[in-house]
Structure formats: structure tokens, C-alpha cells
Design a protein around this motif. Structure first.
Motif, PDB file in Angstrom:
ATOM      1  N   ARG A 244      10.314  10.273 -26.866  1.00 51.25           N
ATOM      2  CA  ARG A 244      11.056  11.301 -27.607  1.00 51.25           C
ATOM      3  C   ARG A 244      12.140  11.932 -26.737  1.00 51.25           C
ATOM      4  NH1 ARG A 244      10.862  12.447 -33.195  1.00 51.25           N
ATOM      5  NH2 ARG A 244       8.779  12.161 -33.984  1.00 51.25           N
ATOM      6  N   CYS A 245      11.766  12.272 -25.503  1.00 55.65           N
ATOM      7  CA  CYS A 245      12.714  12.935 -24.605  1.00 55.65           C
ATOM      8  C   CYS A 245      13.899  12.037 -24.266  1.00 55.65           C
ATOM      9  CB  CYS A 245      11.992  13.372 -23.322  1.00 55.65           C
ATOM     10  SG  CYS A 245      10.830  14.734 -23.569  1.00 55.65           S
ATOM     11  N   VAL A 246      13.636  10.737 -24.172  1.00 56.88           N
ATOM     12  CA  VAL A 246      14.716   9.783 -23.871  1.00 56.88           C
ATOM     13  C   VAL A 246      15.778   9.828 -24.968  1.00 56.88           C
ATOM     14  CG1 VAL A 246      15.273   7.322 -23.791  1.00 56.88           C
ATOM     15  CG2 VAL A 246      13.427   8.202 -22.394  1.00 56.88           C
ATOM     16  N   LEU A 247      15.350   9.833 -26.222  1.00 50.28           N
ATOM     17  CA  LEU A 247      16.326   9.866 -27.318  1.00 50.28           C
ATOM     18  C   LEU A 247      17.050  11.205 -27.366  1.00 50.28           C
ATOM     19  CD1 LEU A 247      17.411   8.075 -29.599  1.00 50.28           C
ATOM     20  CD2 LEU A 247      15.825   9.222 -31.149  1.00 50.28           C
ATOM     21  N   PHE A 248      16.328  12.285 -27.078  1.00 48.79           N
ATOM     22  CA  PHE A 248      16.969  13.598 -27.048  1.00 48.79           C
ATOM     23  C   PHE A 248      18.038  13.669 -25.956  1.00 48.79           C
ATOM     24  CE2 PHE A 248      12.721  15.577 -28.625  1.00 48.79           C
ATOM     25  CZ  PHE A 248      12.992  15.132 -29.913  1.00 48.79           C
ATOM     26  N   SER A 249      17.900  12.826 -24.920  1.00 45.86           N
ATOM     27  CA  SER A 249      18.817  12.854 -23.774  1.00 45.86           C
ATOM     28  C   SER A 249      20.207  12.335 -24.112  1.00 45.86           C
ATOM     29  CB  SER A 249      18.247  12.025 -22.614  1.00 45.86           C
ATOM     30  OG  SER A 249      16.986  12.503 -22.212  1.00 45.86           O
ATOM     31  N   VAL A 250      20.346  11.654 -25.234  1.00 45.02           N
ATOM     32  CA  VAL A 250      21.645  11.080 -25.615  1.00 45.02           C
ATOM     33  C   VAL A 250      22.727  12.155 -25.636  1.00 45.02           C
ATOM     34  CG1 VAL A 250      22.942  10.036 -27.518  1.00 45.02           C
ATOM     35  CG2 VAL A 250      20.697   9.107 -26.886  1.00 45.02           C
ATOM     36  N   THR A 251      22.405  13.306 -26.205  1.00 45.99           N
ATOM     37  CA  THR A 251      23.393  14.379 -26.317  1.00 45.99           C
ATOM     38  C   THR A 251      23.825  14.894 -24.947  1.00 45.99           C
ATOM     39  OG1 THR A 251      22.417  15.031 -28.434  1.00 45.99           O
ATOM     40  CG2 THR A 251      23.885  16.608 -27.399  1.00 45.99           C
ATOM     41  N   TRP A 252      22.918  14.869 -23.986  1.00 43.75           N
ATOM     42  CA  TRP A 252      23.257  15.297 -22.627  1.00 43.75           C
ATOM     43  C   TRP A 252      24.349  14.406 -22.032  1.00 43.75           C
ATOM     44  CZ3 TRP A 252      23.256  18.662 -18.786  1.00 43.75           C
ATOM     45  CH2 TRP A 252      23.409  18.216 -17.475  1.00 43.75           C
ATOM     46  N   PHE A 253      24.230  13.088 -22.236  1.00 46.59           N
ATOM     47  CA  PHE A 253      25.230  12.167 -21.701  1.00 46.59           C
ATOM     48  C   PHE A 253      26.571  12.318 -22.417  1.00 46.59           C
ATOM     49  CE2 PHE A 253      21.253  10.013 -20.428  1.00 46.59           C
ATOM     50  CZ  PHE A 253      21.503   9.931 -19.063  1.00 46.59           C
ATOM     51  N   PRO A 285      16.986   9.570 -45.635  1.00 52.14           N
ATOM     52  CA  PRO A 285      17.034   8.518 -44.604  1.00 52.14           C
ATOM     53  C   PRO A 285      17.616   9.051 -43.300  1.00 52.14           C
ATOM     54  CG  PRO A 285      17.917   7.714 -46.694  1.00 52.14           C
ATOM     55  CD  PRO A 285      17.740   9.195 -46.840  1.00 52.14           C
ATOM     56  N   GLY A 286      16.790   9.057 -42.239  1.00 55.05           N
ATOM     57  CA  GLY A 286      17.275   9.516 -40.946  1.00 55.05           C
ATOM     58  C   GLY A 286      17.673  10.980 -40.896  1.00 55.05           C
ATOM     59  N   GLY A 287      17.248  11.755 -41.902  1.00 53.94           N
ATOM     60  CA  GLY A 287      17.638  13.161 -41.937  1.00 53.94           C
ATOM     61  C   GLY A 287      19.136  13.361 -42.091  1.00 53.94           C
ATOM     62  N   MET A 288      19.810  12.366 -42.693  1.00 53.85           N
ATOM     63  CA  MET A 288      21.275  12.438 -42.833  1.00 53.85           C
ATOM     64  C   MET A 288      21.692  13.678 -43.617  1.00 53.85           C
ATOM     65  SD  MET A 288      23.011   8.701 -43.322  1.00 53.85           S
ATOM     66  CE  MET A 288      22.036   8.213 -44.735  1.00 53.85           C
ATOM     67  N   GLY A 289      22.782  14.245 -43.222  1.00 57.97           N
ATOM     68  CA  GLY A 289      23.296  15.439 -43.880  1.00 57.97           C
ATOM     69  C   GLY A 289      22.783  16.697 -43.205  1.00 57.97           C
ATOM     70  N   ILE A 290      21.472  16.886 -43.212  1.00 63.61           N
ATOM     71  CA  ILE A 290      20.866  18.067 -42.594  1.00 63.61           C
ATOM     72  C   ILE A 290      21.014  18.012 -41.080  1.00 63.61           C
ATOM     73  CG2 ILE A 290      18.765  19.422 -42.343  1.00 63.61           C
ATOM     74  CD1 ILE A 290      19.865  19.410 -45.153  1.00 63.61           C
ATOM     75  N   SER A 291      20.793  16.832 -40.491  1.00 66.80           N
ATOM     76  CA  SER A 291      20.917  16.681 -39.031  1.00 66.80           C
ATOM     77  C   SER A 291      22.325  17.042 -38.569  1.00 66.80           C
ATOM     78  CB  SER A 291      20.580  15.247 -38.613  1.00 66.80           C
ATOM     79  OG  SER A 291      19.227  14.953 -38.841  1.00 66.80           O
ATOM     80  N   GLU A 292      23.316  16.550 -39.283  1.00 63.12           N
ATOM     81  CA  GLU A 292      24.703  16.833 -38.911  1.00 63.12           C
ATOM     82  C   GLU A 292      25.031  18.325 -39.073  1.00 63.12           C
ATOM     83  OE1 GLU A 292      24.458  12.533 -39.550  1.00 63.12           O
ATOM     84  OE2 GLU A 292      23.739  14.262 -40.688  1.00 63.12           O
ATOM     85  N   SER A 293      24.546  18.905 -40.157  1.00 57.35           N
ATOM     86  CA  SER A 293      24.804  20.334 -40.407  1.00 57.35           C
ATOM     87  C   SER A 293      24.176  21.202 -39.321  1.00 57.35           C
ATOM     88  CB  SER A 293      24.256  20.739 -41.775  1.00 57.35           C
ATOM     89  OG  SER A 293      24.912  20.043 -42.811  1.00 57.35           O
ATOM     90  N   GLY A 317      26.272   9.430 -33.589  1.00 57.69           N
ATOM     91  CA  GLY A 317      26.642   8.020 -33.718  1.00 57.69           C
ATOM     92  C   GLY A 317      25.812   7.130 -32.822  1.00 57.69           C
ATOM     93  N   ILE A 318      25.530   7.601 -31.603  1.00 60.99           N
ATOM     94  CA  ILE A 318      24.734   6.792 -30.672  1.00 60.99           C
ATOM     95  C   ILE A 318      23.242   6.907 -30.973  1.00 60.99           C
ATOM     96  CG2 ILE A 318      24.073   6.496 -28.250  1.00 60.99           C
ATOM     97  CD1 ILE A 318      26.925   7.406 -27.504  1.00 60.99           C
ATOM     98  N   SER A 319      22.748   8.140 -31.134  1.00 58.12           N
ATOM     99  CA  SER A 319      21.298   8.340 -31.276  1.00 58.12           C
ATOM    100  C   SER A 319      20.741   7.811 -32.593  1.00 58.12           C
ATOM    101  CB  SER A 319      20.953   9.827 -31.147  1.00 58.12           C
ATOM    102  OG  SER A 319      21.556  10.573 -32.200  1.00 58.12           O
ATOM    103  N   TYR A 320      21.537   7.852 -33.661  1.00 58.72           N
ATOM    104  CA  TYR A 320      21.032   7.379 -34.958  1.00 58.72           C
ATOM    105  C   TYR A 320      21.714   6.095 -35.418  1.00 58.72           C
ATOM    106  CZ  TYR A 320      20.093   7.081 -39.956  1.00 58.72           C
ATOM    107  OH  TYR A 320      19.751   6.623 -41.204  1.00 58.72           O
TER     108      TYR A 320
END
Length: 364
Positions: A244-253, A285-293, A317-320
Motif C-alpha cells: 500500500r505504501c509503495v503505491l502511495f509513494s507515487v505522488t511523492w515522486f 471503477p477505481g474511485g474515478m471522479g471522487i479520487s480526482e476531486s 495518471g501513474i498510480s491508477y
């Protein structure tokens, strides 16, 4: 493939495209797309390479968990095959509401590799429980130790995090009851069905209750596995936490790709965890819409107004979406390998049948 399954695929595909288009419209409405494109291209591309690697590691982690559990059953399977199973799961989970399509497809592909359905079902059940349990533990940790931090960033949408965490806690609790308290689970399920029948929301069918009782065997098998392999479950839990933490790290990069500073690595992981917890159980699907908001709300103080949308484009774009593309590629590879294997099997069977017929003719 049956007509019902084909119909579901068509419906899910149409729904996915519709939600995707609505999301794109909602995010970029009134924005200068040319300017956003320039800002996206202005980042340090080399910092995005580890972000994409994080997505591969995320998928790879589940494949290792599947491989690890297969070995406990004495099933020797290759790690690359398990990577295919993992990719298939993530792809179909990403394009179906509430990620409902992943595990059935994984079971289907595992069956094609002669892995018994009861075993694959137990393995994927444990993967689901630990996956959601990790999210609940992270959510409770945030609630206990970082509530003021989250409140500072979330403001008026903090309730979404609370609702998401509550739903995840309820789901995990129900899964634990199903696994470790089958008698209680049976009573709850049967009484719920009877209540729906009394309210005339369902027709009375004894077969429906029989199916529920039969399905309890899965949870008994899961409970037995957990009791017999508690040490393995603990390892899987820790590995899932890392995943889980690895995927969360995408935003850090992505954050570092723009040369930004001032927000810590842990803070960025926490904000991404908040989004995952909030949208995990939503029927999108993938929490689309809410995740971006939520990203636009949470990360405004992090990226600033000028780089907020470019940060969203690259992070999401990278994480999902790159995860979706990567898992789709390996899903196609898995499907092709099965088709080739099935074709070779049919050819071998035809040759065998022809040899038998020729032998009979010679004897005559």
C-alpha cells in the motif's frame, strides 16, 4: 463465454467509459489544456521513472503473496504466473464497480492452470481481508495520531474520510464474522434473506438459503488456514502494508519531479491514504471522479494552484491509469497463453484420437 457474462462486460465497459469522460470533463472544464500540457511536460522526467516502478512493485507484491500462499498448499507455481494472476485481478478490479470483477477472473485463470477453485478462493479471500485490514489500520492510525493534520488539509470534506473509514471497518468486521463465527454469520444471512422475502423484495426460494449455507464452507476453510498459518498471515499483513505504501509513494515522486519541497514524505503518504480510504468501497471503477476531486482539495496546499492540475494528471495518471494499462497488457498476455495452451491441447487430443482410430483399423 455466456450471454450473461458478455452482457456484464459490455455494461461495465460502457459505465467505465462514461465515468471516465465525466471525470475528464469535471476536472478540466474551463481550464487551459495547452497550459496544463506545458506544465506537465515541464517536470523532471527522471523522477517519474521510480513512480512507474512503484506501480510494478505494487502489482508484484500481490503476486508474491499469491505465490507464498500457493507454496503453503504444496502447489508449485512460477512467480511470473502469479504476476499474471495479480495483473488480471488489478485490471478487472479497476474497471468494475467496487472492484467486484477482479477475483472471479483470477479464479477463472487459476482454474485454467489446474489450481483447484477451493484453494484459489481461500487464497484470494485472505488477500482481500488483509488488503482491507491494512487500510483500516492505517485509517485508525490517522484518526488517532494525525487527525489535526488531516483536518488542516481536508477542511469541509473530512466527513468523506470518516464515512470511508467506517464502511471499511464494517466490511472488515463482517468478513471476520464470516470467517471466525460461521454460526452467527449463517443466522444473520438467513434472517436477512427472510426479511427481504417478507418485505416482498425477494421471492421465496429455499435454494437461495441453501446456497448461502453451502458458501459457508469457504469461510470455514479460510478460518482453518488462518489458524494453521498465523505466522504466514502476519507476514502477508506486513507485506500488504508495504504494498500500500509503495503505491502511495507515487505522488511523492511527482512532487519531487517539480522540484517542490516543504511537505514531508510521510505527509504525502498520509494524504494519499486518506483518499484511498475514502473511495475504496465506493461503487465506482477505481474511485474515478471522487479520487480526482479529493486530490484537488487535499493537495492544493502541497502543489500550489499553478501545479495542482499537472500534479493530479501525473500522480493519478501513474498510480491508477498506468496501473490499468500495465495490468491490461499482462491480462492480454495471460489470455493469449491460455488460448495457445488450449489450442495445443486440442491438437494433441485430435492426434491421440486419430492414432487410436488408425490402430483400430490396422487391427481389423
Amino acid at each position: 463465454m455466456t450471454k450473461d457474462s458478455t452482457k456484464k462486460i459490455v455494461i461495465n465497459t460502457v459505465a467505465f467509459i462514461a465515468i471516465f469522460l465525466l471525470t475528464i470533463y469535471g476536472v478540466f472544464k474551463g481550464e487551459d489544456l495547452g497550459e496544463i500540457k506545458e506544465d506537465v511536460l515541464a517536470c523532471n522526467y527522471y523522477m517519474l521513472i521510480p513512480a512507474v516502478i512503484c506501480v510494478f512493485i505494487f502489482i508484484w507484491c500481490e503476486s508474491i503473496i499469491i505465490w507464498f500462499m500457493m507454496r503453503s498448499y504444496g502447489i508449485k507455481t512460477k512467480k511470473r504466473e502469479c504476476f499474471l494472476y495479480s495483473s488480471i485481478g488489478f485490471f478487472f478490479s479497476s474497471v468494475t464497480p467496487s472492484a467486484t470483477g477482479g477475483q472471479p477472473m483470477q479464479i477463472y485463470f487459476m482454474k485454467k492452470k489446474n489450481i483447484p477453485i477451493p484453494i484459489s478462493t481461500v487464497i484470494l479471500m485472505i488477500v482481500t481481508i488483509t488488503y482491507k485490514m491494512v487500510l483500516v489500520v492505517i485509517g485508525l492510525a490517522i484518526l488517532l495520531f494525525a487527525r489535526s493534520f488531516v483536518a488542516h488539509y481536508m477542511g469541509g470534506i473530512l466527513f468523506i474520510f470518516y464515512i470511508g473509514l467506517l464502511i471499511n471497518i464494517v466490511v472488515v468486521t463482517l468478513l471476520i464474522i464470516l470467517v471466525f463465527h460461521q454460526t452467527l454469520a449463517e443466522k444473520l444471512a438467513v434472517n436477512f434473506i427472510k426479511l427481504l422475502e417478507k418485505l416482498h423484495l425477494l421471492r421465496k426460494r429455499r435454494s437461495r438459503i441453501d446456497k448461502i449455507l453451502d458458501s459457508m464452507d469457504l469461510y470455514r476453510d479460510t478460518a482453518d488456514y488462518i489458524k494453521q498459518h498465523f505466522g504466514r498471515i502476519l507476514i502477508i499483513f506486513l507485506f500488504t502494508f508495504f504494498q500500500r505504501c509503495v503505491l502511495f509513494s507515487v505522488t511523492w515522486f511527482v512532487y519531487k519531479a517539480y522540484g517542490l519541497s516543504g511537505t514531508s514524505f510521510v505527509s504525502l503518504l498520509t494524504l494519499q491514504a486518506v483518499i484511498s480510504i475514502a473511495v475504496d468501497m465506493l461503487p465506482l471503477p477505481g474511485g474515478m471522479g471522487i479520487s480526482e476531486s479529493m486530490f484537488l482539495k487535499l493537495f492544493l496546499p502541497v502543489f500550489g494552484e499553478a501545479l495542482l492540475l499537472p500534479g493530479l494528471v501525473l500522480s493519478r495518471g501513474i498510480s491508477y491509469y498506468s496501473q490499468l494499462i500495465i495490468s491490461a497488457i499482462f491480462t492480454v498476455i495471460g489470455a493469449l497463453l491460455i488460448m495457445i495452451k488450449q489450442k495445443n491441447t486440442d491438437i494433441d487430443n485430435n492426434k491421440s484420437d486419430n492414432n487410436i482410430e488408425n490402430t483400430k483399423r490396422d487391427e481389423m
